[in-house]
Motif scaffolding. Structure first.
Motif, mmCIF file in Angstrom:
data_model
loop_
_atom_site.group_PDB
_atom_site.id
_atom_site.type_symbol
_atom_site.label_atom_id
_atom_site.label_comp_id
_atom_site.label_asym_id
_atom_site.label_seq_id
_atom_site.Cartn_x
_atom_site.Cartn_y
_atom_site.Cartn_z
ATOM 1 N N ILE A 77 39.787 91.831 8.839
ATOM 2 C CA ILE A 77 38.520 91.959 8.109
ATOM 3 C C ILE A 77 37.552 92.936 8.762
ATOM 4 O O ILE A 77 36.958 93.794 8.100
ATOM 5 N N GLN A 100 44.367 92.603 1.916
ATOM 6 C CA GLN A 100 43.352 91.881 2.685
ATOM 7 C C GLN A 100 43.247 90.434 2.215
ATOM 8 O O GLN A 100 43.166 89.506 3.032
ATOM 9 N N TYR A 104 44.224 87.404 4.658
ATOM 10 C CA TYR A 104 43.069 86.537 4.921
ATOM 11 C C TYR A 104 43.363 85.088 4.540
ATOM 12 O O TYR A 104 43.068 84.155 5.297
ATOM 13 N N GLU A 180 37.285 88.557 -1.043
ATOM 14 C CA GLU A 180 37.401 87.112 -0.904
ATOM 15 C C GLU A 180 37.597 86.487 -2.280
ATOM 16 O O GLU A 180 37.021 86.956 -3.276
ATOM 17 N N THR A 279 34.346 84.309 9.889
ATOM 18 C CA THR A 279 35.323 85.374 10.102
ATOM 19 C C THR A 279 35.024 86.223 11.332
ATOM 20 O O THR A 279 35.926 86.883 11.861
#
Length: 314
Positions: A77, A100, A104, A180, A279
């Protein structure tokens, strides 16, 4: 039935904190400092756990895995975030966004289960100390870590394709600093009820179930600790569990708030800062939490530094 997605394969624009340029400048320095701390702290724990034979125990095997997860989690990230904070370019390719999101979610979901595994390890260590090495044998430890990783991959492989396939009617601006899931679902122009239901069900399975196991483990630990008569025993039990409980509180507190709420009630600004917390900040403070009260790790670090010093002298 395949859904038409007119924004399919188009790059996304990560808006992040672009509406507050001064905040971006301050955040760049803040994020960079914490990222360096996360790299140094987690790499140190992995290195010490591998090199010092005194740390070749189940507890440090799991701690090494947690440090590896945190290292990968923040690295997936932060470089993109620093790039976006530094300059005007905010775009990320569709493939980069998907990658990502996959990485993630794999790492975040795995960590949820791994923290529950670590609480079971602490339960066995305190409630069944004479049988600890027999119960937590290397094969079981490896199996438990494998289960955690499998849960992470399963969650990611179910939710990521559903999230990325949502139609966005040409919308490319993601009101976040990373790809996200709640932010990507919130920008969809179609009915997302089914996707949200899947996300909620998996959230319960991967958040609340491990958290319940953690609470049960610590409930039994508390009952055992209350029966300990010696002050030294109480201190050792508290020292063993306090670090893990702190990490669990930091991680689960923010994750549960983020993922167990409907996307239409998702507050973007609040979500950005909470995501920034778990994060960037949490992976950097975890090594400190585990080492400041841990005499074994501090002893291993002193031994390692002493050996380095001796080699330099020679």
């Amino acid at each position: 039935m395949a859904k038409h997605n007119d924004s399919h394969f188009q790059p996304f624009i990560l808006m992040g904190f672009s509406d507050r340029p001064r905040l971006e400048q301050a955040l760049f320095i803040f994020v960079l400092v914490f990222y360096m701390l996360a790299l140094v702290g987690n790499m140190a724990i992995i290195l010490l756990s591998a090199l010092d034979t005194r740390l070749h125990t189940p507890m440090y095997f799991f701690l090494g895995n947690l440090s590896f997860l945190d290292l990968c989690f923040t690295t997936s990230i932060v470089p993109q975030l620093l790039w976006n904070l530094w300059g005007p370019e905010k775009t990320i390719s569709y493939q980069g966004c998907a990658a990502q999101l996959y990485i993630y979610m794999v790492l975040g979901s795995t960590e949820c289960v791994l923290l529950a595994v670590m609480s079971y390890d602490r339960y066995v260590a305190i409630c069944r100390p004479l049988h600890y090495m027999a119960v937590m044998h290397p094969r079981l430890c490896l199996q438990l870590v494998s289960v955690a990783w499998c849960c992470g991959f399963l969650n990611s492989f179910i939710m990521c394709p559903q999230t990325m396939r949502l139609s966005r009617c040409g919308r490319r601006q993601v009101d976040h600093f990373l790809c996200e899931m709640p932010a990507l679902i919130a920008m969809s122009c179609e009915d997302t009820m089914l996707v949200e239901a899947f996300a909620f069900a998996l959230g319960v399975a991967l958040l609340l179930v491990p958290l319940s196991l953690i609470l049960v483990s610590y409930g039994m630990i508390v009952a055992t600790v209350l029966r300990i008569q010696s002050a030294a025993g109480l201190k050792k039990a508290f020292s063993t569990c306090s670090s893990h409980l702190t990490v669990v509180s930091l991680f689960y507190g923010t994750i549960i708030y983020m993922y167990l709420q409907p996307a239409n009630s998702y507050l973007q600004d609040q979500g950005k800062f909470l995501t920034l917390f778990y994060t960037v900040i949490t992976p950097s403070v975890n090594p400190l939490i585990y080492t400041l009260r841990n005499q074994d790790v501090k002893g291993a670090a002193k031994k390692f530094l002493a050996c380095k010093k001796e080699h330099r002298v020679e």
